[in-house]
Design an enzyme around this catalytic site. Structure first.
Site: not given
Length: 895
Positions: A190-192, A456-457, A554
């Site tokens: 993921w981006d984190w 989510n999204e 968010e």
């Protein structure tokens, strides 16, 4: 109307006498690689990665570039095996089941060389009938398939049309096709976070033998009858009856403190049978409700359920029962198009303030109860009342929700779908249906969970066309979306749980999305539902860039974790902002550049010629930037709760992204991996305070709003001070008359043109001075001391280099997290403001020491503040027709 409400079942065990025997298979297993070249012991619960680490066959997977170096582990097909002996005569039992509470993920299960079943969903409980296979001495084997290869195979087999995205962005260094496997979605990257697609038995496994009948599960839901003004319990119990004849008996339910006891006869036909009970709570006893943190107590009641059946079979369960109602209010707002979007708990509108929760580790067996308590207590310590369990992780372990119940943390619970489109074939949907039914049954009894969210999204991904879908293909994907989230997940949730709302996605337009066929043409509409908002380029000190939305679930900015956290998983050559390691650890495109860009708007960037000094200073400055950005944004949302400006406003929730970290890397988190507080978390303790003065400018006029989360009006005095940067003493100060802060409102307290404010202090200019302000009553501080910068800090005049030292008596050192931590704070506060970096309001050290209990005098001060506030702010009465709430003395958390 029947209000949504909830009961917690905290199962404490069963006493089933000789009717059931259980053998746990936790502990040591054998693990071998696909070609048999590597064999090692491993613990269950656990996974291959942690087993390899425990045997010193690999380094720390988080060290430097090991997420790439150890890809081979996830690409191999591993096997778990174990031999075990049944410690009782197996021939005397009518039925024997092998039960897995969680398998990660794709396996073939063999017992005594006989295939007894397969698994393909990390989020399901599996029970296999092994009556005809089990022996006194047994061998069990789970043959895992690489989740990466399985996902690729499933994607390839879906030949009718693509289901994007195929792969994550290159910067995330992840694996492909995660949307084709029912597994922790962020485990593919993921981006984190890193890509560690694990394999293993990640939850309990046991053998269960029984005669006659067995209680499979039971769960509860309390229902508040508003018309009769009474509570009722709906109890569902599932039995497996192996007797060839019907089983008769009775069940007794008792809640002693509520003076409630009810007995009812039951008849169980052979096979799987569900018994539904309806229990009326004694109307003459006052029921204390469960309240979120900051609004009341988390009162629960002990309950016992006793089943007495034929053949002398007796089954007893105990549970903790919590009562509370929850409503999601979507209704017209005067002066605004659209609908509201906010939650009522026990009839009280509550502003949801908090953050988003991600998995606390890539390897779930390392997430201990102690770690969960540390992280969740940190959320409460920062005045949060809500966490959103994000849909790309896992449905958390029971202990997580038990702690949230205990601490008063409301949970927005996503189902585990995130940032992707998903297949809607029958096999996939059937697996999801079983997953959802199991998770709702497991979790619905927790009062902390206030809403279910389908994903989510994914509504936004579909309707904002993140993946470049051709317009002619859109109806196909919309149909898949509705099939999965509406016709299946929503249907199961509403059938199984009538105690809380369900929304299809986050963000969503809520009722408007429903009206538009479950997907809205603009899921980010500020007049409906919730929004997610990120803008890393615009100046975050400018509150006008933020959306005046109904609910913001968010938002956030990145920062780097502290050097002490990074040092453990890096080497000296990595310690520069432009190093290969720094670039590798950043999984958000241009993230490192964006942080410096944002910091450079208001701070002088480090110029030290010492690379290590420059790296440490840059890390520090990213945390300063992040804290100030999120502070400005959160305060904007909090003061917008009572406003409607040009049709926008009535904001009733602010959940920043994100609370915690999964590893040591730059991210949006306020808690570093392991739980250390970033500067943002200290700021959050202020900007989420129950009483908060918020200052901002508009067209050269300075405004201060008072934001209150209290249950009743409060009389306060506002003190406004101007300081020069060169002195700790205020240059001038003014106090207002006594003002009234309305309960649950944002109230304008102060308004003055900035030129006039500066003129009253002869030596003040925007560059030379800073404004501070606080709320008090009867001489006692009621709020954090807030501040407003009149210019960018890189333009500040008179700012001195900080030279702060302190000493702590040796007898108190043991109460600090560590002496090393103390030295790190000393280093941080002494050395990081040279080269023009700006001083930030410096109560950080005090907050750290208070959390350790060193500054004990501050605790007495808080008690005094609480008493002072109680004198000036009385508790309001319950809403007519609502369950009464306990009397609460408001306690304000300050540093």
């Amino acid at each position: 109307m029947r209000l949504r409400l909830l009961l917690l079942l905290a199962v404490c065990g069963a006493a089933a006498g000789a009717a059931v025997r259980t053998l746990s298979l936790r502990g040591r297993w054998r693990i071998r690689s696909g070609n048999g070249s590597l064999e090692l012991p491993g613990d269950v619960p656990g996974c291959v990665h942690t087993a390899l680490l425990q045997q010193n066959l690999i380094q720390d997977p988080y060290y430097r570039f090991n997420d790439l170096n150890y890809r081979w582990i996830s690409l191999d097909n591993w096997t778990y095996s174990k031999e075990f002996k049944i410690p009782f005569d197996i021939s005397k039992w009518q039925k024997v089941n092998l039960i897995f509470e969680g398998v990660d993920t794709v396996t073939k299960v063999l017992l005594n060389d006989v295939t007894i079943g397969e698994t393909d969903n990390m989020f399901k409980r599996y029970s296999f009938d092994v009556t005809s296979v089990v022996r006194d001495v047994n061998s069990i084997e789970l043959r895992f398939q690489s989740p990466v290869l399985y996902a690729a195979q499933q994607s390839k087999a879906h030949t009718r049309y693509e289901v994007p995205p195929d792969c994550p962005p290159v910067v995330q260094k992840g694996e492909c096709h995660v949307n084709f496997i029912r597994k922790e979605q962020c485990s593919f990257g993921w981006d984190w976070g890193p890509s560690f697609p694990t394999q293993g038995i990640w939850k309990d496994v046991r053998v269960e033998a029984y005669n006659f009948c067995q209680l499979n599960y039971f769960t509860f839901s309390p229902i508040y009858d508003a018309r009769a003004q009474e509570w009722n319990l709906e109890i569902e119990s599932s039995f497996d009856v192996v007797s060839s004849k019907p089983v008769y008996g009775h069940v007794m339910v008792a809640l002693p403190k509520l003076q409630t006891q009810q007995t009812q006869g039951i008849e169980l036909q052979p096979g799987e049978r569900v018994v539904e009970l309806f229990v009326k709570i004694n109307k003459n006893i006052s029921v204390e409700t469960w309240w979120p943190h900051g609004h009341g107590n988390q009162t629960g009641y002990n309950m016992t359920i006793l089943f007495e059946l034929e053949e002398g079979l007796s089954i007893e369960k105990s549970a903790k029962v919590y009562f509370r109602t929850v409503e999601l209010i979507e209704e017209p707002i005067k002066g605004s198009p659209g609908l509201s979007f906010y939650f009522k708990i026990n009839g009280l509108p509550i502003f949801l303030k908090g953050s988003n929760w991600i998995p606390a580790d890539s390897f779930q067996d390392r997430v201990t109860s102690d770690l969960l308590r540390l992280l969740l207590q940190s959320a409460v310590d920062a005045n949060m009342n809500t966490l959103r369990v994000w849909g790309g992780g896992v449905y958390e372990q029971d202990k997580f929700y038990e702690l949230c119940d205990e601490l008063g943390i409301m949970v927005w619970q996503d189902f585990m779908f995130a940032c992707a489109l998903y297949p809607a074939g029958q096999g996939f949907v059937d697996s999801v249906r079983e997953e959802v039914a199991y998770q709702v049954r497991r979790l619905k009894s927790h009062p902390s969970i206030i809403t279910w969210s389908g994903n989510n999204e994914n509504e936004a991904a579909l309707m904002m066309n993140w993946y470049g879908i051709h317009i002619s293909d859109l109806p196909t994907y919309i149909n898949d979306y509705v099939t999965l989230y509406v016709k299946n997940i929503r249907e199961i949730v509403l059938t199984a749980d009538k105690t809380r709302p369900f929304i299809t996605s986050s963000p969503t337009n809520g009722a408007e999305s429903v009206a538009e066929g479950w997907v809205s043409h603009n899921p980010y509409d500020k007049h409906f539902g919730d929004v997610h908002f990120y803008d890393y380029i615009s100046d975050c000190w400018n509150w006008k860039i933020f959306p005046k939305a109904r609910f913001v679930s968010e938002y956030g900015y990145q920062s780097w974790p502290s050097f002490s956290t990074l040092e453990k998983i890096s080497s000296e050559e990595d310690w520069s902002y432009g190093s290969r390691f720094s670039l590798h650890r950043q999984h958000h495109a241009d993230g490192n550049t964006e942080m410096l860009l944002q910091a450079g708007l208001h701070f002088k960037l480090p110029q030290s010629k010492d690379p290590l000094r420059s790296f440490k200073d840059t890390i520090y400055l990213t945390q300063v930037m992040q804290a100030q950005c999120v502070k400005t944004q959160t305060e904007f949302y909090r003061r917008s709760r009572s406003q409607v400006v040009q049709g926008e406003g009535h904001t009733m929730g602010a959940l920043y992204w994100q609370l915690n970290d999964i590893w040591q890397a730059p991210s949006w988190a306020s808690l570093e991996y392991g739980g250390k507080w970033k500067m943002l978390h200290y700021f959050a303790r202020h900007f989420f305070a129950p009483l908060l003065p918020v200052g901002f400018e508009n067209q050269d006029v300075f405004f201060i709003y008072g934001v209150s989360d209290l249950r009743s009006d409060c009389n306060v005095t506002l003190t406004v001070r101007l300081h020069t940067w060169s002195s700790l003493e205020p240059l001038c100060s003014r106090r207002t008359r006594r003002l009234v802060m309305k309960a649950g409102k944002a109230t304008l307290l102060y308004e003055e043109p900035v030129p006039r404010l500066l003129k009253t202090c002869g030596k003040c200019t925007r560059q030379r001075c800073v404004v501070s302000f606080h709320l008090s009553a009867a001489g006692q501080l009621l709020s954090p001391t807030n501040y407003h910068f009149l210019s960018s800090l890189k333009e500040a005049v008179g700012l001195h280099k900080a030279h702060i030292t302190f000493s702590v008596p040796a007898t108190l050192l043991s109460r600090l997290p560590s002496v090393v931590g103390l030295v790190q704070w000393k280093e941080r506060l002494r050395g990081h403001h040279h080269e023009g970096s700006a001083v930030v309001p410096g109560s950080i050290l005090g907050a750290s020491l208070q959390r350790s209990g060193v500054l004990s005098s501050s605790l007495t001060s808080e008690e005094t503040i609480g008493r002072s506030c109680a004198r000036s702010c009385s508790q309001g009465a319950s809403e007519p027709g609502r369950p009464s709430s306990p009397s609460v003395v408001t306690h304000l958390c300050l540093i």
